[in-house]
Design a protein around this motif. Structure first.
Motif, PDB file in Angstrom:
ATOM      1  N   THR A 221       0.817  -1.186  -0.056  1.00 48.05           N
ATOM      2  CA  THR A 221      -0.313  -0.106  -0.016  1.00 48.05           C
ATOM      3  C   THR A 221       0.930   1.380   0.097  1.00 48.05           C
ATOM      4  O   THR A 221       0.554   2.147  -0.684  1.00 48.05           O
ATOM      5  N   GLY A 381      -7.009  14.147  -1.057  1.00 46.39           N
ATOM      6  CA  GLY A 381      -6.059  12.909  -1.027  1.00 46.39           C
ATOM      7  C   GLY A 381      -4.813  13.149  -0.438  1.00 46.39           C
ATOM      8  O   GLY A 381      -4.139  12.509  -0.085  1.00 46.39           O
ATOM      9  N   LEU A 411      -8.901  -0.712   4.802  1.00 42.96           N
ATOM     10  CA  LEU A 411      -9.295  -0.028   3.715  1.00 42.96           C
ATOM     11  C   LEU A 411      -8.959  -0.541   2.344  1.00 42.96           C
ATOM     12  O   LEU A 411      -9.428  -0.719   1.498  1.00 42.96           O
ATOM     13  N   THR A 412      -7.545  -1.614   2.524  1.00 45.93           N
ATOM     14  CA  THR A 412      -7.023  -2.233   1.354  1.00 45.93           C
ATOM     15  C   THR A 412      -7.920  -3.530   1.074  1.00 45.93           C
ATOM     16  O   THR A 412      -7.947  -3.700  -0.185  1.00 45.93           O
ATOM     17  N   TYR A 414     -11.151  -3.292   0.157  1.00 42.02           N
ATOM     18  CA  TYR A 414     -12.021  -2.571  -0.502  1.00 42.02           C
ATOM     19  C   TYR A 414     -11.467  -1.838  -1.484  1.00 42.02           C
ATOM     20  O   TYR A 414     -12.126  -0.867  -2.047  1.00 42.02           O
ATOM     21  N   GLU A 415     -10.130  -1.884  -1.853  1.00 42.28           N
ATOM     22  CA  GLU A 415      -9.560  -1.248  -2.893  1.00 42.28           C
ATOM     23  C   GLU A 415     -10.541  -0.916  -4.125  1.00 42.28           C
ATOM     24  O   GLU A 415     -10.502   0.220  -4.832  1.00 42.28           O
ATOM     25  N   TRP A 417     -13.493  -1.114  -4.702  1.00 44.92           N
ATOM     26  CA  TRP A 417     -14.655  -0.440  -4.432  1.00 44.92           C
ATOM     27  C   TRP A 417     -14.353   1.045  -4.486  1.00 44.92           C
ATOM     28  O   TRP A 417     -15.034   1.915  -4.699  1.00 44.92           O
ATOM     29  N   LEU A 418     -13.296   1.247  -3.828  1.00 43.07           N
ATOM     30  CA  LEU A 418     -12.705   2.666  -3.862  1.00 43.07           C
ATOM     31  C   LEU A 418     -12.606   3.316  -5.233  1.00 43.07           C
ATOM     32  O   LEU A 418     -12.735   4.319  -5.564  1.00 43.07           O
ATOM     33  N   VAL A 419     -11.903   2.367  -5.957  1.00 45.09           N
ATOM     34  CA  VAL A 419     -11.618   2.771  -7.371  1.00 45.09           C
ATOM     35  C   VAL A 419     -12.825   3.150  -7.989  1.00 45.09           C
ATOM     36  O   VAL A 419     -13.103   4.060  -8.793  1.00 45.09           O
ATOM     37  N   ALA A 421     -15.882   3.896  -6.784  1.00 44.55           N
ATOM     38  CA  ALA A 421     -16.221   5.097  -6.330  1.00 44.55           C
ATOM     39  C   ALA A 421     -15.671   6.410  -6.788  1.00 44.55           C
ATOM     40  O   ALA A 421     -16.430   7.369  -7.169  1.00 44.55           O
ATOM     41  N   ILE A 422     -14.363   6.225  -6.947  1.00 45.20           N
ATOM     42  CA  ILE A 422     -13.802   7.404  -7.655  1.00 45.20           C
ATOM     43  C   ILE A 422     -14.280   7.531  -9.002  1.00 45.20           C
ATOM     44  O   ILE A 422     -14.417   8.974  -9.459  1.00 45.20           O
TER      45      ILE A 422
END
Length: 441
Positions: A221, A381, A411-412, A414-415, A417-419, A421-422
């Motif tokens: 990460t 960010g 958080l890693t 859900y990486e 899902w984060l992408v 969301a972005i």
């Protein structure tokens, strides 16, 4: 480092299983005695030789060797190094299947404590050896004549396991047992054991190193956060010493290409130097410097520190990140050809994963850069990266985890899902921006 820690944990667990098995055999309505620790012989197989690690409990070694080795373990090697060397060479004899003798060399000896066992904590002698077969003989199939300790303590036994086998994609310290050396209780004799490890290929080993490089970045990460934080303002122009407005698609792509290429060159240099053992870098210092690189990148993402010079910063900090990459390859005990292929494959894996991450993230950053919400996103960010960096610095100096690093670790999971969301946020922001402009017209 991490690999050594994982190996130590797995080895301790395996030993506990052995002790539990022995303890269960000792039960007959009640526990008769605590089992004594056994020896452990770990083999690293490569193209031309075998690197072996022998772990001998001092309590058992003292019975066989004498000299009160267990009473003053701290200076054991300095006191009795030559005698121990001669003793071990006398009792370890690998030979080819046709009887040809191998060369046995002792590379290093040290004493280390073992904390987890049913018989309580004890000290063991750890011996690193190199076994070299005669020319044109395979290191994968041989007979092992071994009676260290066992020649005097007939109840003692040694477990023989293959720890690493590059040609069969086994590089992550997952030992599997291939033999047990013990006295035959029926005949009261100790026989040589046959070691026969299946053949692998260079291609299997190479592709495994590519996969290992990809996983290293996927799980690293801090490496990814450094690169992405440095790329946050890569799509922007500077005006009045502030980030201000989209620089254009072509200029953005050129900036991104320069930064990624510079980072690749930087980490490749130190990866090669470190993996070949030319220079060793202190692990904790490296980890702190990596976190510091993220902090500096975060400050730059918030407000320009070295606008137009990101390529040089990426190359410089890439040298530090490459030192960490080298730690993964350093202890594989490989010959020249396999180490060369490992460096190449590992580096290819790193680049493939980096390019994949950039490919799924950068388009959305470029899209958002055209909108008025990007300054907020960039600032958020940068602040997140800065907080993460400070938390990692604190953790790596103090060796104590903290709440922030634990949250980041979660958080890693859900990486992707984060992408996603972005991506959704970028599309909505861009569509809203276009709609506003259309309405104004």
């Amino acid at each position: 480092m991490i690999i050594n820690h994982i190996f130590s944990s797995r080895l301790a667990f395996a030993k506990r299983l052995v002790f539990i098995g022995l303890a269960l055999l000792s039960f007959s309505g009640k526990l008769l005695a605590h089992p004594m620790p056994n020896s452990w012989l770990l083999l690293d197989i490569n193209g031309s030789e075998v690197k072996a690690e022998l772990q001998l409990p001092l309590s058992e070694l003292e019975t066989a060797f004498g000299n009160a080795v267990n009473q003053h373990p701290d200076d054991l090697v300095s006191r009795l190094g030559p005698q121990l060397n001669a003793y071990l060479l006398q009792h370890i004899h690998p030979v080819s299947m046709d009887g040809k003798k191998w060369t046995v060399r002792i590379d290093k000896m040290l004493v280390q404590p073992v904390q987890q066992s049913l018989s309580g904590p004890y000290n063991e002698l750890r011996v690193l050896l190199t076994w070299t077969p005669p020319a044109n003989e395979t290191p994968r199939h041989f007979m092992l004549n071994y009676d260290v300790i066992i020649h005097q303590v007939v109840t003692h036994f040694a477990l023989v396991s293959v720890r690493r086998d590059w040609d069969n994609a086994q590089t992550a310290d997952h030992p599997y047992q291939v033999a047990v050396i013990r006295v035959n209780t029926v005949e009261n004799k100790l026989y040589p054991v046959e070691i026969n490890v299946q053949a692998g290929t260079l291609w299997v080993g190479f592709t495994n190193m590519v996969s290992l490089g990809m996983n290293h970045i996927k799980e690293g990460t801090d490496h990814l956060l450094f690169l992405l934080t440095l790329l946050l303002p890569a799509t922007l122009m500077v005006r009045n010493k502030k980030w201000n407005g989209f620089v254009g698609t072509k200029a953005s792509l050129v900036n991104i290409l320069k930064i990624v290429t510079a980072f690749t060159i930087g980490h490749s240099i130190t990866l090669i130097i470190g993996a070949l053992g030319i220079f060793h870098f202190p692990g904790r210092v490296i980890e702190v410097l990596i976190a510091l690189s993220i902090l500096i990148s975060a400050i730059h993402a918030y407000r320009p520190l070295f606008a137009g010079k990101e390529m040089y910063i990426a190359a410089g900090f890439g040298l530090i990140h490459g030192m960490a990459f080298a730690e993964t390859l350093l202890n594989l005990n490989l010959d020249g050809l396999r180490m060369t292929l490992s460096i190449l494959g590992f580096n290819i894996g790193i680049e493939l994963m980096q390019l994949f991450v950039i490919a799924i993230v950068i388009p959305w950053l470029m899209l958002m850069s055209r909108t008025t919400v990007y300054p907020v996103f960039r600032t958020a960010g940068a602040i997140f990266a800065g907080i993460a960096a400070l938390a990692w610095i604190t953790e790596r100096i103090s060796s104590q985890s903290n709440l922030v690093t634990k949250v980041i670790l979660r958080l890693t999971d859900y990486e992707l899902w984060l992408v996603l969301a972005i991506a959704i946020f970028a599309v909505v922001a861009f569509a809203t921006s276009r709609l506003k402009k259309a309405l104004l017209i």
